[in-house]
Design a protein around this motif. Structure first.
Motif, PDB file in Angstrom:
ATOM      1  N   LEU A  86       1.270  -5.209   1.505  1.00 34.92           N
ATOM      2  CA  LEU A  86       1.161  -3.893   2.241  1.00 34.92           C
ATOM      3  C   LEU A  86       1.953  -2.769   1.403  1.00 34.92           C
ATOM      4  O   LEU A  86       1.377  -1.754   1.350  1.00 34.92           O
ATOM      5  N   PHE A  87       2.989  -2.947   1.169  1.00 37.14           N
ATOM      6  CA  PHE A  87       4.184  -1.998   0.516  1.00 37.14           C
ATOM      7  C   PHE A  87       3.286  -1.884  -0.978  1.00 37.14           C
ATOM      8  O   PHE A  87       3.348  -0.652  -1.225  1.00 37.14           O
ATOM      9  N   TYR A  88       2.905  -2.624  -1.602  1.00 29.75           N
ATOM     10  CA  TYR A  88       2.148  -2.488  -2.862  1.00 29.75           C
ATOM     11  C   TYR A  88       1.034  -1.736  -2.924  1.00 29.75           C
ATOM     12  O   TYR A  88       0.742  -0.699  -3.678  1.00 29.75           O
ATOM     13  N   ASN A  89       0.118  -1.847  -1.702  1.00 27.07           N
ATOM     14  CA  ASN A  89      -0.907  -1.225  -1.562  1.00 27.07           C
ATOM     15  C   ASN A  89      -0.714   0.188  -1.139  1.00 27.07           C
ATOM     16  O   ASN A  89      -1.483   1.271  -1.680  1.00 27.07           O
ATOM     17  N   GLU A  90       0.321   0.481  -0.826  1.00 23.20           N
ATOM     18  CA  GLU A  90       0.924   1.929  -0.464  1.00 23.20           C
ATOM     19  C   GLU A  90       1.188   2.479  -1.693  1.00 23.20           C
ATOM     20  O   GLU A  90       0.899   3.668  -1.919  1.00 23.20           O
ATOM     21  N   ILE A  91       1.907   1.791  -2.422  1.00 23.60           N
ATOM     22  CA  ILE A  91       2.477   2.359  -3.842  1.00 23.60           C
ATOM     23  C   ILE A  91       1.225   2.745  -4.531  1.00 23.60           C
ATOM     24  O   ILE A  91       1.068   3.727  -5.332  1.00 23.60           O
ATOM     25  N   ARG A  92       0.122   1.800  -4.579  1.00 29.74           N
ATOM     26  CA  ARG A  92      -0.905   1.916  -5.527  1.00 29.74           C
ATOM     27  C   ARG A  92      -1.896   3.261  -4.948  1.00 29.74           C
ATOM     28  O   ARG A  92      -2.310   3.961  -5.807  1.00 29.74           O
ATOM     29  N   ASN A  93      -1.989   3.377  -3.591  1.00 25.92           N
ATOM     30  CA  ASN A  93      -2.775   4.532  -3.145  1.00 25.92           C
ATOM     31  C   ASN A  93      -2.037   6.088  -3.336  1.00 25.92           C
ATOM     32  O   ASN A  93      -2.631   6.995  -3.587  1.00 25.92           O
ATOM     33  N   VAL A  94      -0.640   5.851  -3.298  1.00 27.70           N
ATOM     34  CA  VAL A  94      -0.012   7.177  -3.596  1.00 27.70           C
ATOM     35  C   VAL A  94      -0.282   7.519  -5.329  1.00 27.70           C
ATOM     36  O   VAL A  94      -0.384   8.588  -5.538  1.00 27.70           O
ATOM     37  N   ALA A  95      -0.149   6.355  -6.001  1.00 31.23           N
ATOM     38  CA  ALA A  95      -0.262   6.591  -7.695  1.00 31.23           C
ATOM     39  C   ALA A  95      -1.712   6.948  -8.020  1.00 31.23           C
ATOM     40  O   ALA A  95      -2.001   8.079  -8.665  1.00 31.23           O
ATOM     41  N   ARG A  96      -2.748   6.129  -7.340  1.00 27.91           N
ATOM     42  CA  ARG A  96      -4.056   6.533  -7.769  1.00 27.91           C
ATOM     43  C   ARG A  96      -4.948   7.624  -6.910  1.00 27.91           C
ATOM     44  O   ARG A  96      -5.874   8.201  -7.589  1.00 27.91           O
ATOM     45  N   HIS A  97      -4.532   7.921  -5.746  1.00 29.67           N
ATOM     46  CA  HIS A  97      -5.349   8.844  -4.727  1.00 29.67           C
ATOM     47  C   HIS A  97      -4.542   9.924  -4.392  1.00 29.67           C
ATOM     48  O   HIS A  97      -4.964  10.865  -3.591  1.00 29.67           O
ATOM     49  N   GLY A  98      -3.354  10.196  -4.547  1.00 32.03           N
ATOM     50  CA  GLY A  98      -2.664  11.158  -4.445  1.00 32.03           C
ATOM     51  C   GLY A  98      -1.985  11.151  -2.864  1.00 32.03           C
ATOM     52  O   GLY A  98      -1.763  12.428  -2.332  1.00 32.03           O
ATOM     53  N   HIS A  99      -1.934  10.206  -2.427  1.00 33.44           N
ATOM     54  CA  HIS A  99      -1.490  10.084  -0.968  1.00 33.44           C
ATOM     55  C   HIS A  99      -0.031  10.296  -0.787  1.00 33.44           C
ATOM     56  O   HIS A  99       0.747  10.179  -1.771  1.00 33.44           O
ATOM     57  N   ALA A 100       0.457  10.848   0.594  1.00 34.27           N
ATOM     58  CA  ALA A 100       1.826  11.354   0.565  1.00 34.27           C
ATOM     59  C   ALA A 100       2.638  10.004   0.726  1.00 34.27           C
ATOM     60  O   ALA A 100       2.470   9.042   1.203  1.00 34.27           O
ATOM     61  N   ALA A 101       3.737  10.122  -0.276  1.00 37.61           N
ATOM     62  CA  ALA A 101       4.734   8.814  -0.183  1.00 37.61           C
ATOM     63  C   ALA A 101       5.496   9.030   1.282  1.00 37.61           C
ATOM     64  O   ALA A 101       6.022   9.857   1.600  1.00 37.61           O
ATOM     65  N   THR A 102       5.913   7.935   1.483  1.00 38.78           N
ATOM     66  CA  THR A 102       6.452   7.819   2.961  1.00 38.78           C
ATOM     67  C   THR A 102       8.073   7.693   2.780  1.00 38.78           C
ATOM     68  O   THR A 102       8.984   7.632   3.572  1.00 38.78           O
ATOM     69  N   SER A 103       8.444   7.401   1.389  1.00 39.33           N
ATOM     70  CA  SER A 103      10.090   7.161   1.082  1.00 39.33           C
ATOM     71  C   SER A 103      10.073   7.445  -0.346  1.00 39.33           C
ATOM     72  O   SER A 103       9.197   7.486  -1.337  1.00 39.33           O
ATOM     73  N   ASP A 104      11.429   7.717  -0.954  1.00 39.71           N
ATOM     74  CA  ASP A 104      11.624   7.811  -2.333  1.00 39.71           C
ATOM     75  C   ASP A 104      11.384   6.691  -3.008  1.00 39.71           C
ATOM     76  O   ASP A 104      10.951   6.966  -4.199  1.00 39.71           O
ATOM     77  N   VAL A 105      11.570   5.523  -2.486  1.00 41.04           N
ATOM     78  CA  VAL A 105      11.288   4.257  -3.124  1.00 41.04           C
ATOM     79  C   VAL A 105       9.731   4.268  -3.502  1.00 41.04           C
ATOM     80  O   VAL A 105       9.324   3.844  -4.597  1.00 41.04           O
ATOM     81  N   VAL A 106       8.989   4.520  -2.374  1.00 40.76           N
ATOM     82  CA  VAL A 106       7.575   4.481  -2.750  1.00 40.76           C
ATOM     83  C   VAL A 106       7.121   5.539  -3.877  1.00 40.76           C
ATOM     84  O   VAL A 106       6.370   5.354  -4.678  1.00 40.76           O
ATOM     85  N   ALA A 107       7.733   6.761  -3.812  1.00 39.35           N
ATOM     86  CA  ALA A 107       7.411   7.699  -4.916  1.00 39.35           C
ATOM     87  C   ALA A 107       8.037   7.444  -6.204  1.00 39.35           C
ATOM     88  O   ALA A 107       7.165   7.367  -7.069  1.00 39.35           O
TER      89      ALA A 107
END
Length: 458
Positions: free
Chosen positions: A92-113
């Motif tokens: 789930l965490f990796y999916n969040e990272i991929r969505n932020v990188a590829r679709h411009g979703h807002a990051a929930t933390s600095d680690v995700v960003a």
């Protein structure tokens, strides 16, 4: 967009390689194509294949391996406390990272960003490397293939060998895809039969797949008797065939035997347009026009007609599959040799007698095949049934009542968030396997009829 640009660049290189190969072949032959073993276009195809195939293999391998490589590199670069999570949470965490990188979703933390930036950088670097390698291989292929061009080179044989390998590979993929679909259906169906007995599914007369998901939840225990679904499917398909077969067959006979060529050239394409109309349009027509008409007509006759009825769905479905019967039957009737007709006329038969006693018997295998193909299409239809016949699993032979079909229930069972460990969801695979067996049986019957009654003419 980047992949599209790379594909366009490779396509241009392939076109350049084809033209370059042709020019090279003519040059080594001194401008006389007769000195070449193969035509210049085969030399062009030879160079184009060497240009495109290696690059295509590299890009295909990259598309297959990229998700795994990116996931491995990104997760290995995460902080220790994030990488040590359970596999489900890490996914789930990796999916969040991929969505932020590829679709411009807002990051929930600095680690995700940070991880998203790392993901985007790796992806861009990998694409540039693969793109450069593909283009380099394409240009190297052009140079290598051009040097191989000579008057004695069997370019046609080599090109045809590559095409044969491609055709075999395509056939193999199609076969293994079919096997995979059947095995996946069979595997999930066996899981379903661990919850529900086969006899209950095949011979049960009550269908209510709603089932409680938790022990503390109030819900039905579920009933999975599929007989009402099979009955509804056959009822609607039967009505559709009653409409489609006479109209389609008569239209085919008229266009093949009686219509003038100018009339045929206009009417046949118009009739075949019916096969290209989206089924959702037929569904709207059935729900908004035919169903109210059937209900009002029944009321005038003192009959009780449901607002969603098998008759309305069957009538519209019959209109939809008319082209399957008419077009195929028309082609089969037209293919009957002219000598048979002339022989019948020579014996004194009239035109109608010739059609009934000579043409139609000769075309019978193809006509039966077209009818069974239309029946398979009717059995597999979903949208018209959803919109015009309803979802009620009624075991009835009355076409004025609401019924449902196998395909409609498959869609209903798989809509929304479902867990694939419950009998409710697994029932969709059992229904899919049953539908597959039914259509396979129809095709086998059509093939046996064609083989039994086929006649060969000189």
């Amino acid at each position: 967009m980047q992949l599209l640009i790379l594909t366009a660049a490779l396509a241009l290189l392939v076109v350049f390689g084809y033209a370059s190969g042709q020019r090279r072949a003519l040059a080594v032959a001194g401008g006389n194509p007769r000195l070449l073993h193969s035509l210049p276009r085969y030399h062009g195809h030879f160079v184009a294949l060497w240009c495109g195939l290696p690059a295509l293999l590299v890009i295909t391998a990259w598309l297959v391996l990229e998700p795994t490589l990116l996931r491995l590199l990104v997760t290995n670069a995460l902080p220790a406390e994030m990488a040590d999570q359970p596999a489900e949470r890490l996914a789930l965490f990796y999916n969040e990272i991929r969505n932020v990188a590829r679709h411009g979703h807002a990051a929930t933390s600095d680690v995700v960003a940070d991880a998203a930036r790392h993901y985007a950088g790796l992806r861009q670097t990998m694409f540039m490397a693969v793109g450069s390698l593909a283009l380099a291989l394409a240009m190297a292929g052009v140079v290598f293939a051009r040097r191989r061009v000579s008057p004695d080179m069997r370019a046609r044989n080599r090109v045809e060998r590559v095409v044969a390998v491609f055709l075999v590979a395509s056939s193999t993929v199609a076969i293994f895809t079919t096997i995979g679909i059947v095995l996946s259906l069979l595997f999930e169906t066996l899981r379903f039969f661990q919850f529900v007995p086969v006899t209950e599914f095949l011979f049960g007369t009550s269908w209510s797949p709603q089932i409680a998901m938790r022990a503390d939840q109030v819900g039905s225990s579920g009933a999975f008797g599929a007989v009402p679904l099979f009955a509804g499917t056959l009822l609607i398909a039967g009505i559709a065939m009653v409409v489609a077969v006479p109209l389609g067959l008569l239209a085919a006979v008229y266009m093949a035997e009686y219509a003038q060529p100018r009339f045929r050239s206009v009417v046949k394409p118009l009739l075949e347009v019916l096969a290209g109309i989206p089924t959702v349009v037929y569904g709207f027509f059935a729900a908004l026009t035919v169903a109210p008409f059937v209900r009002d007509a029944g009321a005038m006759l003192g009959l009780s007609v449901a607002s969603e009825s098998a008759l309305a769905a069957g009538l519209v479905m019959g209109i939809m599959i008319i082209p399957f019967v008419s077009s195929l039957s028309d082609d089969v009737i037209t293919a009957v040799p002219r000598s048979l007709r002339e022989g019948a006329y020579g014996l004194g038969a009239t035109k109608s007698e010739t059609i009934k006693q000579v043409v139609l018997p000769a075309a019978l295998p193809g006509i039966v095949g077209s009818i069974l193909l239309a029946a398979s299409r009717a059995i597999g239809e979903t949208m018209i049934v959803v919109m015009a016949a309803g979802l009620a699993a009624n075991l009835t032979a009355n076409p004025l009542e609401a019924v449902t079909t196998v395909t409609t229930q498959i869609v209903t069972l798989l809509v929304g968030d479902q867990e694939f460990d419950s009998p409710k969801t697994l029932a969709a695979f059992a229904l899919g396997l049953a539908l597959f067996v039914i259509t396979l049986g129809l095709n086998a019957i059509a093939l046996s009829i064609v083989n039994k009654y086929r006649e060969k003419y000189d």
